[in-house]
Design an enzyme around this catalytic site. Structure first.
Site, PDB file in Angstrom:
ATOM      1  N   LYS A   1      44.590  28.340  47.654  1.00 35.37           N
ATOM      2  CA  LYS A   1      45.408  28.670  46.482  1.00 35.37           C
ATOM      3  C   LYS A   1      44.987  30.031  45.929  1.00 35.37           C
ATOM      4  O   LYS A   1      43.878  30.184  45.441  1.00 35.37           O
ATOM      5  CB  LYS A   1      45.268  27.634  45.370  1.00 35.37           C
ATOM      6  CG  LYS A   1      46.319  27.885  44.275  1.00 35.37           C
ATOM      7  CD  LYS A   1      46.035  27.230  42.956  1.00 35.37           C
ATOM      8  CE  LYS A   1      45.168  28.048  42.053  1.00 35.37           C
ATOM      9  NZ  LYS A   1      45.806  29.286  41.535  1.00 35.37           N
TER      10      LYS A   1
ATOM     11  N   GLY B   1      35.503  32.120  40.952  1.00 33.01           N
ATOM     12  CA  GLY B   1      36.188  32.277  39.671  1.00 33.01           C
ATOM     13  C   GLY B   1      35.212  32.138  38.532  1.00 33.01           C
ATOM     14  O   GLY B   1      34.024  32.454  38.674  1.00 33.01           O
ATOM     15  N   SER B   2      35.715  31.640  37.406  1.00 32.31           N
ATOM     16  CA  SER B   2      34.883  31.590  36.207  1.00 32.31           C
ATOM     17  C   SER B   2      33.858  30.459  36.290  1.00 32.31           C
ATOM     18  O   SER B   2      34.072  29.447  36.959  1.00 32.31           O
ATOM     19  CB  SER B   2      35.764  31.394  34.980  1.00 32.31           C
ATOM     20  OG  SER B   2      36.406  30.147  35.047  1.00 32.31           O
ATOM     21  N   THR B   3      32.760  30.633  35.587  1.00 30.69           N
ATOM     22  CA  THR B   3      31.706  29.620  35.571  1.00 30.69           C
ATOM     23  C   THR B   3      32.223  28.314  34.970  1.00 30.69           C
ATOM     24  O   THR B   3      31.891  27.221  35.436  1.00 30.69           O
ATOM     25  CB  THR B   3      30.494  30.164  34.788  1.00 30.69           C
ATOM     26  OG1 THR B   3      30.030  31.327  35.482  1.00 30.69           O
ATOM     27  CG2 THR B   3      29.365  29.159  34.702  1.00 30.69           C
ATOM     28  N   GLU B   4      33.089  28.448  33.977  1.00 34.20           N
ATOM     29  CA  GLU B   4      33.639  27.264  33.312  1.00 34.20           C
ATOM     30  C   GLU B   4      34.417  26.374  34.297  1.00 34.20           C
ATOM     31  O   GLU B   4      34.173  25.170  34.392  1.00 34.20           O
ATOM     32  CB  GLU B   4      34.554  27.768  32.200  1.00 34.20           C
ATOM     33  CG  GLU B   4      35.035  26.722  31.250  1.00 34.20           C
ATOM     34  CD  GLU B   4      36.154  27.299  30.378  1.00 34.20           C
ATOM     35  OE1 GLU B   4      36.382  28.523  30.403  1.00 34.20           O
ATOM     36  OE2 GLU B   4      36.801  26.491  29.701  1.00 34.20           O
TER      37      GLU B   4
ATOM     38  N   GLY C   1      34.271  26.562  37.545  1.00 30.96           N
ATOM     39  CA  GLY C   1      33.323  26.174  38.591  1.00 30.96           C
ATOM     40  C   GLY C   1      32.558  24.914  38.210  1.00 30.96           C
ATOM     41  O   GLY C   1      32.376  24.005  39.029  1.00 30.96           O
TER      42      GLY C   1
ATOM     43  N   GLU D   1      31.225  30.503  43.826  1.00 33.91           N
ATOM     44  CA  GLU D   1      30.831  31.892  43.550  1.00 33.91           C
ATOM     45  C   GLU D   1      31.406  32.211  42.180  1.00 33.91           C
ATOM     46  O   GLU D   1      32.619  32.287  42.018  1.00 33.91           O
ATOM     47  CB  GLU D   1      31.374  32.806  44.644  1.00 33.91           C
ATOM     48  CG  GLU D   1      30.567  34.074  44.773  1.00 33.91           C
ATOM     49  CD  GLU D   1      31.167  35.203  43.967  1.00 33.91           C
ATOM     50  OE1 GLU D   1      30.811  35.300  42.765  1.00 33.91           O
ATOM     51  OE2 GLU D   1      31.974  35.951  44.513  1.00 33.91           O
TER      52      GLU D   1
ATOM     53  N   CYS E   1      32.800  40.374  39.864  1.00 35.30           N
ATOM     54  CA  CYS E   1      31.784  39.408  39.440  1.00 35.30           C
ATOM     55  C   CYS E   1      30.386  40.016  39.478  1.00 35.30           C
ATOM     56  O   CYS E   1      29.529  39.666  38.680  1.00 35.30           O
ATOM     57  CB  CYS E   1      31.853  38.161  40.308  1.00 35.30           C
ATOM     58  SG  CYS E   1      31.918  38.522  42.054  1.00 35.30           S
TER      59      CYS E   1
ATOM     60  N   GLU F   1      30.217  37.643  30.344  1.00 36.80           N
ATOM     61  CA  GLU F   1      30.959  38.448  31.307  1.00 36.80           C
ATOM     62  C   GLU F   1      32.240  38.938  30.630  1.00 36.80           C
ATOM     63  O   GLU F   1      33.076  38.128  30.227  1.00 36.80           O
ATOM     64  CB  GLU F   1      31.293  37.556  32.516  1.00 36.80           C
ATOM     65  CG  GLU F   1      31.904  38.291  33.668  1.00 36.80           C
ATOM     66  CD  GLU F   1      32.069  37.397  34.898  1.00 36.80           C
ATOM     67  OE1 GLU F   1      32.500  36.242  34.747  1.00 36.80           O
ATOM     68  OE2 GLU F   1      31.774  37.868  35.996  1.00 36.80           O
TER      69      GLU F   1
END
Ligand code: NDP
Length: 476
Positions: free
Chosen positions: A183, A235-238, A240, A257, A291, A388
């Site tokens: 995706k 993508g974002s840590t959230e 993830g 990542e 990133c 970030e």
């Protein structure tokens, strides 16, 4: 002295954007079953580019089924040498169509054509070439005499390097004998859809690669699908974290990542002009949507004023504007949502007492733009030093001793990358040992090679992509 440049726009005639796209499932572009259309826009002009599908759960299910069937019936039965032939073919087609892909990438993402042409697309091809080389040598990868593929990989990628992230994900998966449902990000699906055409052109067996477009809900349906064996997310840590929670206790192998807040550390013995180029490349490359961007500059106090003077002079020469102009250094911010996020965090910087300096450059009237900006007087407690920003905004901190530099550099929940600028090789090695970062660049920044593993510590995620280490994520 600033030179005047005449516009040097890249022609768009080479690109054929369709009015609407279906999903790429089982080797065909198909109409959605329960998906709904949404519009993709050019972030530099806000013009609608095309209508694509937000795939629904049934669409996702069909794509996963196609990938499963292709895995069982075809792909896992091919020899490594035969899989390699397809990967080489894909790599060569990317090279042959590189100009077309680069223009499309810049239109869809907003990044300067200089970057998509010289960085994103050649490196995407290089990832397919590199992994083609591994496909028939997996028993020599150090993972045992007979490493096996995992099965179906669900892959979700962000909008900052659309085709390159696709290549990072798909090339190793295919080389190792897995099939894929990918995706792309909601705002940048067009080169992934073009990649569907490339798979057709390469005669890749149907179902080995499937592309489902959509937003967060589509990504979630994909990674939570019961019949996927591997989840790879960038993508974002959230998000993830949410994916890791959902996958906990399941059989799915997971690589994440995530974000970063890299320190770019400049010592007083560094070649300052060279360091300035590295700082600019570190934070303004790809509008700072990177990133591993060097978003925290740590400069030794004794050279801070001199370095900042040089940096500001250099930044005043950066050209912000039309992504398709070959002279452009900094293109458009990828979306209005991202622009809002950058503005909001920058305002927090003002509010917290840091001093903002913005390069004096004219910005286009339409589209999403943010001029290159630095904040000085930043302390470690400031949000702009911790979070970030994912935009062209640099936070500047100072240090006196190497030990203080290490302490400040490591004072972050992230750990993806770092840069060190010094004449002394021994100091580079000393720091590299102490910096908690997946990659440490010395007297350079943002260098990538498919043979070199990339990934993070702590909240920057886990698993490695690229190199021999990256194969491990796709083999049992
Ligand atoms: P997200 O993490 O939301 O997006 C990354 C990908 O995940 C996209 O394809 C997204 O779809 C998809 N996605 C979103 N929600 C889910 C879910 N619940 N399950 C599965 N997939 C999902 O990043 P954003 O684009 O929203 O950016 C937000 C911030 O994240 C940025 O400001 C930046 O700080 C950081 N970021 C970091 C990146 C990195 O490489 N480290 C890359 C991108 C962002 P969709 O595109 O539709 O949202």
């Amino acid at each position: 002295m600033a030179f005047e440049y005449a516009p040097a726009p890249e022609s768009t005639a080479i690109v054929d954007i369709r009015a609407s796209y279906g999903l790429f499932v089982n080797g065909e572009f198909t109409d959605p079953v329960d998906g709904t259309p949404f519009k993709v826009i050019n972030p530099a002009t806000e013009e609608v580019l095309a209508e694509v599908v937000e795939a629904g759960p049934t669409d996702v299910d069909q794509a996963v089924r196609a990938a499963r069937a292709a895995y069982q019936d075809v792909w896992s039965r091919l020899s490594g040498a035969d899989r390699a032939k397809y990967l080489y073919r894909i790599a060569r087609i990317i090279q042959e169509r590189s100009r077309e892909i680069a223009v499309l990438e810049s239109i869809d993402n907003g990044k300067p054509i200089r970057e998509s042409r010289d960085f994103d697309i050649p490196l995407a091809a290089a990832h397919f070439f590199y992994h083609a080389g591994w496909a028939d040598k997996l028993p020599h990868a150090g993972l045992g005499p007979n490493p096996r593929p995992l099965g179906v990989a669900a892959q979700v990628i962000p909008w900052n390097f659309p085709l390159l992230m696709l290549a990072w994900k798909i090339a190793p998966a295919l080389a190792c004998g897995n099939t894929v449902v990918l995706k792309p990000a909601e705002t940048t699906p067009l080169t992934a859809l073009l990649f569907g055409e490339i798979c057709q052109q390469a005669d890749l067996p149907s179902g080995v690669v499937n592309i489902v477009t959509g937003a967060g809900a589509t990504g979630r349906a994909l990674v939570e699908h019961e019949d996927v064996d591997k989840v790879a997310f960038t993508g974002s840590t959230e998000v993830g974290r949410a994916i890791a929670r959902a996958a906990a206790g399941s059989h799915k192998k997971l690589t994440l990542e995530l974000g970063g807040k890299a320190a770019n550390i400049v010592f007083d013995d560094a070649a300052l002009d060279q360091a300035v180029e590295g700082i600019v490349n570190g934070i303004f490359f790809n509008q700072g949507h990177v990133c591993c961007a060097g978003s925290r500059l740590l400069v030794q106090e004794s050279v801070a004023d001199e370095l900042l003077g040089k940096l500001k002079r250099r930044m005043a020469l950066l050209r912000v504007g039309d992504p398709l102009d070959k002279n452009t250094d900094i293109g458009a911010i990828n979306s209005s949502a991202q622009l809002d996020r950058i503005r909001e965090l920058s305002e927090v910087g003002d509010f917290e007492g840091a001093e903002r300096w913005t390069a004096p450059c004219p910005l286009p009237d339409r589209g999403f733009w943010f001029a290159p900006t630095i904040f000085t007087g930043v302390s470690q407690a400031h949000r702009i030093a911790r979070e970030e920003i994912f935009g062209p905004v640099l936070s500047v901190l100072t240090f006196r001793t190497p030990a203080e530099a290490v302490e400040k550099a490591n004072n972050t929940p992230y750990g993806l990358s770092a840069g060190v600028w010094t004449e002394k090789g021994s100091r580079i090695l000393w720091l590299a040992d102490r910096l908690r970062a997946g990659v440490v660049w010395a007297n350079t920044f943002n260098q990538f090679d498919p043979a070199s593993p990339f990934g993070g510590y702590k909240e920057s995620g886990y698993g490695r992509e690229g190199g021999r280490h990256g194969l491990e994520a796709y083999l049992a």
